[in-house]
Design a protein around this motif. Structure first.
Motif, PDB file in Angstrom:
ATOM      1  N   GLN A 103       0.847  -1.197   0.000  1.00 54.35           N
ATOM      2  CA  GLN A 103       0.000   0.000   0.000  1.00 54.35           C
ATOM      3  C   GLN A 103       0.878   1.242   0.000  1.00 54.35           C
ATOM      4  N   PRO A 104       0.279   2.415  -0.302  1.00 60.80           N
ATOM      5  CA  PRO A 104       1.011   3.662  -0.031  1.00 60.80           C
ATOM      6  C   PRO A 104       1.087   3.853   1.481  1.00 60.80           C
ATOM      7  N   LEU A 105       1.932   4.757   1.931  1.00 59.40           N
ATOM      8  CA  LEU A 105       2.019   5.068   3.361  1.00 59.40           C
ATOM      9  C   LEU A 105       0.686   5.583   3.885  1.00 59.40           C
ATOM     10  N   SER A 106       0.353   5.212   5.112  1.00 60.02           N
ATOM     11  CA  SER A 106      -0.896   5.709   5.682  1.00 60.02           C
ATOM     12  C   SER A 106      -0.790   5.732   7.200  1.00 60.02           C
ATOM     13  N   GLY A 107      -1.733   6.415   7.824  1.00 57.64           N
ATOM     14  CA  GLY A 107      -1.761   6.452   9.283  1.00 57.64           C
ATOM     15  C   GLY A 107      -2.905   7.307   9.771  1.00 57.64           C
ATOM     16  N   ARG A 108      -3.261   7.106  11.034  1.00 61.17           N
ATOM     17  CA  ARG A 108      -4.421   7.838  11.537  1.00 61.17           C
ATOM     18  C   ARG A 108      -4.050   9.231  12.014  1.00 61.17           C
ATOM     19  N   LEU A 109      -5.043  10.103  11.971  1.00 59.51           N
ATOM     20  CA  LEU A 109      -4.853  11.463  12.479  1.00 59.51           C
ATOM     21  C   LEU A 109      -4.835  11.440  13.996  1.00 59.51           C
ATOM     22  N   GLU A 110      -3.918  12.189  14.576  1.00 56.80           N
ATOM     23  CA  GLU A 110      -3.898  12.386  16.028  1.00 56.80           C
ATOM     24  C   GLU A 110      -4.879  13.522  16.359  1.00 56.80           C
ATOM     25  N   PRO A 111      -5.396  13.534  17.599  1.00 57.16           N
ATOM     26  CA  PRO A 111      -6.318  14.622  17.997  1.00 57.16           C
ATOM     27  C   PRO A 111      -5.680  15.991  17.774  1.00 57.16           C
ATOM     28  N   GLY A 112      -6.441  16.900  17.162  1.00 59.16           N
ATOM     29  CA  GLY A 112      -5.968  18.271  16.964  1.00 59.16           C
ATOM     30  C   GLY A 112      -5.008  18.462  15.812  1.00 59.16           C
ATOM     31  N   GLU A 113      -4.718  17.400  15.095  1.00 56.30           N
ATOM     32  CA  GLU A 113      -3.747  17.478  14.008  1.00 56.30           C
ATOM     33  C   GLU A 113      -4.471  17.747  12.690  1.00 56.30           C
ATOM     34  N   THR A 114      -3.868  18.556  11.822  1.00 57.15           N
ATOM     35  CA  THR A 114      -4.437  18.734  10.483  1.00 57.15           C
ATOM     36  C   THR A 114      -4.013  17.552   9.614  1.00 57.15           C
ATOM     37  N   GLU A 115      -4.695  17.390   8.492  1.00 55.00           N
ATOM     38  CA  GLU A 115      -4.313  16.317   7.574  1.00 55.00           C
ATOM     39  C   GLU A 115      -2.880  16.509   7.071  1.00 55.00           C
ATOM     40  N   GLU A 116      -2.522  17.756   6.755  1.00 52.04           N
ATOM     41  CA  GLU A 116      -1.147  18.020   6.289  1.00 52.04           C
ATOM     42  C   GLU A 116      -0.126  17.632   7.335  1.00 52.04           C
ATOM     43  N   GLN A 117      -0.388  17.991   8.589  1.00 52.95           N
ATOM     44  CA  GLN A 117       0.548  17.639   9.670  1.00 52.95           C
ATOM     45  C   GLN A 117       0.668  16.117   9.809  1.00 52.95           C
ATOM     46  N   ALA A 118      -0.456  15.423   9.652  1.00 48.61           N
ATOM     47  CA  ALA A 118      -0.434  13.963   9.762  1.00 48.61           C
ATOM     48  C   ALA A 118       0.388  13.333   8.637  1.00 48.61           C
ATOM     49  N   VAL A 119       0.274  13.890   7.435  1.00 48.24           N
ATOM     50  CA  VAL A 119       1.073  13.383   6.312  1.00 48.24           C
ATOM     51  C   VAL A 119       2.558  13.490   6.644  1.00 48.24           C
ATOM     52  N   VAL A 120       2.978  14.670   7.080  1.00 53.93           N
ATOM     53  CA  VAL A 120       4.391  14.904   7.381  1.00 53.93           C
ATOM     54  C   VAL A 120       4.863  13.968   8.501  1.00 53.93           C
ATOM     55  N   ARG A 121       4.076  13.865   9.569  1.00 55.52           N
ATOM     56  CA  ARG A 121       4.477  13.049  10.729  1.00 55.52           C
ATOM     57  C   ARG A 121       4.526  11.558  10.385  1.00 55.52           C
ATOM     58  N   GLU A 122       3.471  11.057   9.734  1.00 57.27           N
ATOM     59  CA  GLU A 122       3.417   9.623   9.427  1.00 57.27           C
ATOM     60  C   GLU A 122       4.571   9.194   8.517  1.00 57.27           C
ATOM     61  N   VAL A 123       4.851  10.011   7.504  1.00 52.39           N
ATOM     62  CA  VAL A 123       5.935   9.668   6.589  1.00 52.39           C
ATOM     63  C   VAL A 123       7.269   9.657   7.341  1.00 52.39           C
ATOM     64  N   ARG A 124       7.464  10.662   8.197  1.00 48.50           N
ATOM     65  CA  ARG A 124       8.713  10.715   8.966  1.00 48.50           C
ATOM     66  C   ARG A 124       8.829   9.492   9.872  1.00 48.50           C
ATOM     67  N   GLU A 125       7.733   9.135  10.563  1.00 46.46           N
ATOM     68  CA  GLU A 125       7.772   7.992  11.488  1.00 46.46           C
ATOM     69  C   GLU A 125       7.987   6.666  10.766  1.00 46.46           C
ATOM     70  N   GLU A 126       7.328   6.497   9.620  1.00 54.14           N
ATOM     71  CA  GLU A 126       7.349   5.182   8.978  1.00 54.14           C
ATOM     72  C   GLU A 126       8.555   4.950   8.081  1.00 54.14           C
ATOM     73  N   VAL A 127       9.016   5.995   7.370  1.00 55.23           N
ATOM     74  CA  VAL A 127      10.149   5.789   6.459  1.00 55.23           C
ATOM     75  C   VAL A 127      11.240   6.858   6.555  1.00 55.23           C
ATOM     76  N   GLY A 128      11.141   7.761   7.546  1.00 53.01           N
ATOM     77  CA  GLY A 128      12.224   8.699   7.796  1.00 53.01           C
ATOM     78  C   GLY A 128      12.411   9.802   6.771  1.00 53.01           C
ATOM     79  N   LEU A 129      11.432  10.015   5.894  1.00 57.09           N
ATOM     80  CA  LEU A 129      11.564  11.083   4.894  1.00 57.09           C
ATOM     81  C   LEU A 129      10.858  12.348   5.360  1.00 57.09           C
ATOM     82  N   THR A 130      11.397  13.491   4.964  1.00 55.81           N
ATOM     83  CA  THR A 130      10.738  14.773   5.183  1.00 55.81           C
ATOM     84  C   THR A 130      10.033  15.142   3.892  1.00 55.81           C
TER      85      THR A 130
END
Length: 130
Positions: free
Chosen positions: A33-60
């Motif tokens: 699949q493409p990278l994915s992950g759930r939104l944390e409370p209070g987080e925007t979708e853009e912020q979740a994209v940046v955070r999930e990608v960093r956590e899962e594959v270390g890319l900015t």
């Protein structure tokens, strides 16, 4: 049951998209699949994209645009699909969450096995129009 919100990050480099194979520490391991992950409370979708990608594959990455919405096949999650630029950097998978990564063309993604129906629909119908 209330739907949870999640993002899908479609990371592009040239004509390729980053595909991951789900690792042993997550539900339904082994699926591509493409990278994915759930939104944390209070987080925007853009912020979740940046955070999930960093956590899962270390890319900015830089989120570009929201391109689609779908739901998971069990209807538990509403998925917000975002394209994002990942021009540079080394992919470093989080071993628990990501078993394997590949930069694939849309055609190559469609022959990976197994994949979720919603992801297949995205690669067949939505991505070619982007």
């Amino acid at each position: 049951m209330e739907q949870r919100q999640a993002i899908v990050a479609v990371l592009r480099r040239g004509d390729r998209v980053l595909a991951i194979r789900r690792g042993p520490g997550v539900a339904r391991p082994g699926y591509w699949q493409p990278l994915s992950g759930r939104l944390e409370p209070g987080e925007t979708e853009e912020q979740a994209v940046v955070r999930e990608v960093r956590e899962e594959v270390g890319l900015t990455v830089v989120p570009l645009a929201k391109v689609w919405e779908s739901e998971t096949d069990d209807h538990r999650f509403r998925l917000h699909w975002w394209t994002a630029r990942a021009d540079t950097g080394e992919v470093v998978p989080a071993p628990d969450e990501v078993a394997e990564t590949r930069w694939v063309t849309p055609q190559e993604f469609l022959v990976l096995d197994p994949v979720f129906d919603g992801d297949r629909e995205f690669f067949e119908r939505i991505l070619p129009e982007l």
